[in-house]
Design an enzyme around this catalytic site. Structure first.
Site, mmCIF file in Angstrom:
data_model
loop_
_atom_site.group_PDB
_atom_site.id
_atom_site.type_symbol
_atom_site.label_atom_id
_atom_site.label_comp_id
_atom_site.label_asym_id
_atom_site.label_seq_id
_atom_site.Cartn_x
_atom_site.Cartn_y
_atom_site.Cartn_z
ATOM 1 N N LYS A 42 -12.406 -37.475 21.084
ATOM 2 C CA LYS A 42 -11.024 -37.730 21.506
ATOM 3 C C LYS A 42 -11.063 -38.551 22.781
ATOM 4 O O LYS A 42 -11.630 -38.127 23.780
ATOM 5 C CB LYS A 42 -10.319 -36.386 21.755
ATOM 6 C CG LYS A 42 -8.882 -36.508 22.206
ATOM 7 C CD LYS A 42 -8.244 -35.127 22.374
ATOM 8 C CE LYS A 42 -8.501 -34.470 23.702
ATOM 9 N NZ LYS A 42 -7.875 -35.101 24.877
ATOM 10 N N LYS A 74 -0.719 -38.850 23.539
ATOM 11 C CA LYS A 74 0.383 -37.890 23.773
ATOM 12 C C LYS A 74 1.744 -38.566 23.769
ATOM 13 O O LYS A 74 2.503 -38.523 24.741
ATOM 14 C CB LYS A 74 0.179 -37.123 25.073
ATOM 15 C CG LYS A 74 -0.945 -36.120 24.979
ATOM 16 C CD LYS A 74 -0.877 -35.049 26.047
ATOM 17 C CE LYS A 74 -2.120 -34.191 26.021
ATOM 18 N NZ LYS A 74 -3.337 -34.918 26.459
ATOM 19 N N ARG A 206 -15.099 -31.986 30.035
ATOM 20 C CA ARG A 206 -15.992 -32.136 31.180
ATOM 21 C C ARG A 206 -17.302 -31.388 31.046
ATOM 22 O O ARG A 206 -18.324 -31.844 31.555
ATOM 23 C CB ARG A 206 -15.247 -31.700 32.457
ATOM 24 C CG ARG A 206 -14.194 -32.710 32.866
ATOM 25 C CD ARG A 206 -13.210 -32.122 33.834
ATOM 26 N NE ARG A 206 -12.261 -31.227 33.182
ATOM 27 C CZ ARG A 206 -11.316 -30.548 33.818
ATOM 28 N NH1 ARG A 206 -11.212 -30.642 35.134
ATOM 29 N NH2 ARG A 206 -10.480 -29.767 33.153
HETATM 30 O O1 O7M Z 1 -12.627 -29.646 28.645
HETATM 31 P P1 O7M Z 1 -11.727 -30.367 29.624
HETATM 32 O O2 O7M Z 1 -10.843 -29.450 30.384
HETATM 33 O O3 O7M Z 1 -12.485 -31.337 30.471
HETATM 34 O O4 O7M Z 1 -10.792 -31.329 28.739
HETATM 35 C C1 O7M Z 1 -9.741 -30.831 27.982
HETATM 36 C C2 O7M Z 1 -9.133 -31.936 27.169
HETATM 37 O O5 O7M Z 1 -8.104 -31.409 26.362
HETATM 38 C C3 O7M Z 1 -8.510 -33.049 28.002
HETATM 39 O O6 O7M Z 1 -8.785 -34.269 27.348
HETATM 40 C C4 O7M Z 1 -7.018 -32.750 27.967
HETATM 41 O O7 O7M Z 1 -6.237 -33.924 27.955
HETATM 42 C C5 O7M Z 1 -6.865 -32.038 26.629
HETATM 43 N N1 O7M Z 1 -5.789 -31.029 26.569
HETATM 44 C C6 O7M Z 1 -5.748 -29.980 27.452
HETATM 45 O O8 O7M Z 1 -6.640 -29.808 28.281
HETATM 46 N N2 O7M Z 1 -4.702 -29.090 27.390
HETATM 47 C C7 O7M Z 1 -3.693 -29.190 26.506
HETATM 48 O O9 O7M Z 1 -2.803 -28.347 26.490
HETATM 49 C C8 O7M Z 1 -3.719 -30.242 25.581
HETATM 50 C C9 O7M Z 1 -4.791 -31.142 25.612
HETATM 51 C C10 O7M Z 1 -4.860 -32.097 24.560
HETATM 52 O O10 O7M Z 1 -5.846 -32.459 24.012
HETATM 53 O O11 O7M Z 1 -3.707 -32.545 24.136
HETATM 54 C C11 O7M Z 1 -3.683 -33.435 23.106
#
Ligand code: O7M
Length: 231
Positions: A42, A74, A206
């Site tokens: 993603k 989004k 991350r």
């Molecule tokens: O593992 P992280 O925290 O580094 O990344 C989390 C990813 O999930 C990051 O790309 C966010 O944009 C996404 N995300 C959330 O963290 N919370 C949400 O509620 C929704 C998303 C998401 O993917 O929405 C499409």
């Protein structure tokens, strides 16, 4: 990737990498190493904008047999503007994209879903979010969002591993849904919390992208999935 196409990828792995920053070992280094451990990638909007459309396209085409690619744009706009974004997503070689659920059907999600179907892109709708403030406003609309989406046969959802009750409820409401679940790792949910609650894939950002040795990290994640009996 259509609904049934995800089954093949799910057999490969329950993991989607969220790339929002340049991976510690570079994007191609990571995508070479992650092939046997990850189903999808993603790309976040900051990453897409920083790299530029032609570089993103080069990456999605180079690895199109190894991963499905999700554009995390989004969408939260009127259908017309959404449509312009969806054209770009298609041009960049993505298989799927993400829209927000709160924009409603008329003049927004209906047009977005129609365009996604026309272009052969899979649509994920954010049904609830993972951060604490999501409970203040957004997540109170969870049921309305899912019920609206069902009316127009939307089967892809984003729901949080940090608040797994939403995943369970979503799975009850739509047994066939492809549910992708963020919040594992950096945001505090444990590896496997999303899948064990009914998610199809967990999204990890991350914890993988900032790792100096992502292969070791990916192997750790896989062994946790195995220990928890989710793969
Ligand atoms: O593992 P992280 O925290 O580094 O990344 C989390 C990813 O999930 C990051 O790309 C966010 O944009 C996404 N995300 C959330 O963290 N919370 C949400 O509620 C929704 C998303 C998401 O993917 O929405 C499409």
């Amino acid at each position: 990737v259509n609904l049934s196409g995800f089954i093949k990828f799910r057999e490969q792995s329950p993991l989607i990498i969220a790339v929002d920053v340049e991976p510690e070992i570079s994007i191609e280094g990571l995508l070479e190493q992650a092939k046997n451990y990850v189903a999808g990638v993603k790309f976040g909007l900051p990453y897409i904008l920083r790299k530029g459309a032609s570089e993103i396209k080069r990456i999605t085409y180079r690895y199109r047999d190894n991963y499905f690619f999700i554009a995390d744009i989004k969408l939260a706009d009127i259908g017309f503007v959404g449509g312009l974004m969806i054209d770009l997503v298609k041009e960049m070689g993505f298989n799927a994209f993400i829209a927000h659920g709160f924009i409603g059907l008329e003049g927004a999600l209906k047009e977005i879903k129609k365009k996604a179907d026309e272009l052969g892109l899979f649509l994920f709708v954010v049904a609830a979010m993972s951060h604490p403030g999501a409970e203040e406003i957004f997540n109170r609309n969870f049921i309305s969002i899912v019920e609206a989406c069902k009316k127009i046969s939307i089967d892809g959802y984003v729901a949080p591993a940090t608040l797994p009750r939403y995943i369970r409820e979503l799975r009850d409401l739509n047994p066939n849904a492809v549910i992708i679940s963020p919040g594992v790792g950096a945001q505090g949910a444990r590896v496997g919390d999303g899948i064990s609650s009914g998610a199809t894939f967990e999204i990890v950002g991350r914890r993988i992208t900032l790792s100096r040795d992502p292969l070791v990290t990916l192997r750790e994640l896989m062994s946790i999935y195995k220990d928890r009996g989710v793969i």
